[in-house]
Design an enzyme around this catalytic site. Structure first.
Site, short mmCIF file in Angstrom:
data_model
loop_
_atom_site.label_atom_id
_atom_site.label_comp_id
_atom_site.label_asym_id
_atom_site.label_seq_id
_atom_site.Cartn_x
_atom_site.Cartn_y
_atom_site.Cartn_z
N LYS A 189 1.00 -1.23 0.08
CA LYS A 189 -0.04 -0.14 0.11
C LYS A 189 0.92 1.11 -0.07
CE LYS A 189 -3.93 2.27 2.65
NZ LYS A 189 -4.68 2.14 3.63
N SER A 235 -9.67 -0.02 6.78
CA SER A 235 -9.09 0.37 5.29
C SER A 235 -8.58 -1.15 4.99
CB SER A 235 -8.13 1.16 5.50
OG SER A 235 -8.85 2.48 5.60
N SER A 273 -9.39 2.00 2.83
CA SER A 273 -8.49 2.97 1.83
C SER A 273 -7.36 2.05 0.96
CB SER A 273 -7.81 3.91 2.64
OG SER A 273 -7.13 3.48 3.41
#
Length: 534
Positions: free
Chosen positions: A118, A217, A193
């Protein structure tokens, strides 16, 4: 000379020269101190201010006298080329911010496994955007601890995946590079996210991925794409080298297509980080999760259907029914299923909102590095965040702007009271779940109480953006407040869209959570996208 008299000349600060060759801090002018004193409510005569200026200048001089000392660094052990930003042909769902190929050790538990990271986690030599245009141009010079551990275990870092703008959204349309599309229906959100990580895993671009989770997330994009996403017990996986939002909420976790692969990645990235991460305790122990899964049984396991998790606003009845039916199928494997209640679960969003002031402090004042701890501080995070908020504040998302305005208001008018109350209430919430987990081994509830929503466009209102970005985490955010391990695993499909089932366990009993999730896999069909939907 006012404004910067030190023993080291600012003129020596040329491009490419190390920081220690120039003063770190300039001495304030008398006018600057006068403004600061007035804002703080201090009443000083001019002569007293001059004395303060002299004393502060002496203290600053001592700071500048140690700028020649080199800071400790996180290791970067493996050579790499910088990679490239993928074009639309190789990035049809916009899951990737950057692609690269970093090979690790010649042996290990992840040998040959391709792993996505990420884009709020540092990879040395690879650009890091954290979903925000204002971060454009920043390239870390260190590897986050989880990255080093993946490479040490023989894994291959395949690149950085798109995340939401500064990670503050549960949807997939606030990232700087545009929305991440859900391969099940490209008109819909992939969750957030860690949206890019979920899609890269689903589409088999990689074997597994790292996600980050402050309010759900990892689990939310796992739910809406149908993969597996684990938020481990708080402090089990070191957060070192990832841009923080609030240390009490921050988690990194594994994302993969199967529970076994999630366990495999967890086994590598978990464990104590020699004091670098203040979220951890030295006694953190890491079992061999994969071995414990292979020989484990769920016979006699007690699962509690968390009543409040099925009674949330916006809940779809067919989502609730599918989740409950999936859990009830586990009875055939010897699992005991009953209903259980934790009334405070319904108030968790209000408690999480109290913590917004802490996010303000971590993101704005301390540049994603935090403060007041004895761990590692990524000073380049502080520098880049400072530039971002000084020069490009409008490049942050409207969702983050809203949170920061509220937090600034709270800070100015209540001076930490709301944050302190929120932290205390989080203890009460944790106690409520702990009490329930004395009666059952696992809590079960929908990860998100409705299926993937439509991607928004510029034609949608600001109010709609805020609503969509925050409504999805009503069931996930409580367990960031309390630190319990929580996993999302696919419970099935409604109208072709995945439905996530969340399983929550006792602190550091991540194995039990994984075992329950693997049992769910055994009674559901695997998620597969054989024909790309672009």
């Amino acid at each position: 000379m006012e404004g910067g008299a030190t023993s080291m000349s600012p003129a020596s600060c040329e491009k490419g020269v190390e920081l220690y060759s120039c003063p770190l801090v300039n001495i304030p002018t008398l006018d600057q101190l006068r403004v600061i004193a007035a804002e703080l409510g201090f009443q000083y005569e001019n002569e007293d201010l001059k004395i303060c200026k002299t004393l502060i200048g002496e203290s600053i001089q001592s700071i500048n006298n140690i700028t020649h000392l080199a800071e400790p660094r996180l290791p970067t052990r493996y050579p790499r080329l910088p990679g490239h930003r993928p074009d639309q042909r190789e990035n049809p769902y916009n899951a990737w911010n950057w692609k690269c190929e970093i090979h690790g050790a010649k042996s290990g538990k992840l040998l040959g496994k391709r792993v996505a990271i990420k884009d709020n986690v540092a990879v040395a030599g690879v650009p890091m955007l954290n979903g925000c245009h204002a971060m454009n141009g920043y390239t870390p010079d260190f590897d986050a601890t989880v990255v080093t551990r993946i490479l040490d275990a023989g894994g291959v870092i395949a690149g950085k995946t798109v995340c939401e703008n500064l990670c503050l959204s549960g949807t997939s349309y606030t990232a700087a590079n545009g929305p991440v599309k859900n391969p099940h229906d490209v008109r819909r959100s992939a969750g957030g996210s860690s949206s890019g990580s979920a899609v890269a895993v689903l589409m088999r671009d990689v074997d597994m991925a790292i996600g980050g989770d402050q309010g759900g997330s990892v689990r939310m994009p796992a739910a809406w794409t149908g993969i597996v996403g684990l938020k481990p017990t708080h402090g089990l996986v070191p957060y070192t080298g990832a841009m923080a939002m609030e240390p009490a909420l921050d988690h990194l976790g594994p994302m993969a297509r199967t529970v076994q692969e999630c366990a495999q990645l967890l086994e590598v990235i978990a464990g104590y980080d020699s004091g670098n991460d203040p979220r951890q305790c030295p006694h953190v122990k890491v079992p061999e999760y994969t071995k414990e899964l292979s020989g484990g049984s769920v016979t006699g396991m007690k699962i509690g259907l968390l009543r409040e998790g099925f009674r949330t606003p916006m809940a779809q009845m067919d989502v609730n029914s599918l989740v409950e039916e999936t859990v009830l199928r586990l009875k055939g494997m010897g699992v005991v299923v009953r209903e259980i209640s934790v009334p405070l679960h319904a108030h968790a969003p209000g408690i999480w909102s109290c913590i917004g002031e802490g996010i303000y402090e971590t993101v704005i004042r301390h540049g994603g590095a935090g403060s007041g701890h004895t761990g590692f501080y990524p000073t380049s995070f502080v520098t880049e965040s400072g530039k971002m908020f000084a020069s490009s504040p409008n490049n942050i998302s409207n969702q983050m702007k809203l949170l920061l305005m509220k937090a600034e208001y709270m800070k100015r008018n209540y001076r930490g009271l709301v944050y302190a109350r929120g932290r205390n209430l989080a203890k009460l919430l944790r106690s409520g779940y702990d009490q329930a987990l004395k009666e059952v081994d696992i809590l079960a509830l929908p990860t998100i109480p409705f299926t993937a929503t439509k991607l928004l466009t510029q034609a949608d209102s600001l109010a709609e953006y805020h609503k969509r970005a925050s409504e999805v985490n009503i069931n996930t955010m409580p367990f960031n407040l309390t630190g319990h391990p929580a996993i999302s695993v696919n419970a099935g499909f409604l109208d072709g869209l995945p439905v996530g089932l969340m399983l929550v366990g006792r602190h550091f009993e991540d194995t039990t959570v994984l075992r329950a999730a693997q049992a769910v896999e055994a009674v559901t069909d695997p998620v597969d996208i054989s024909t790309p939907n672009i």
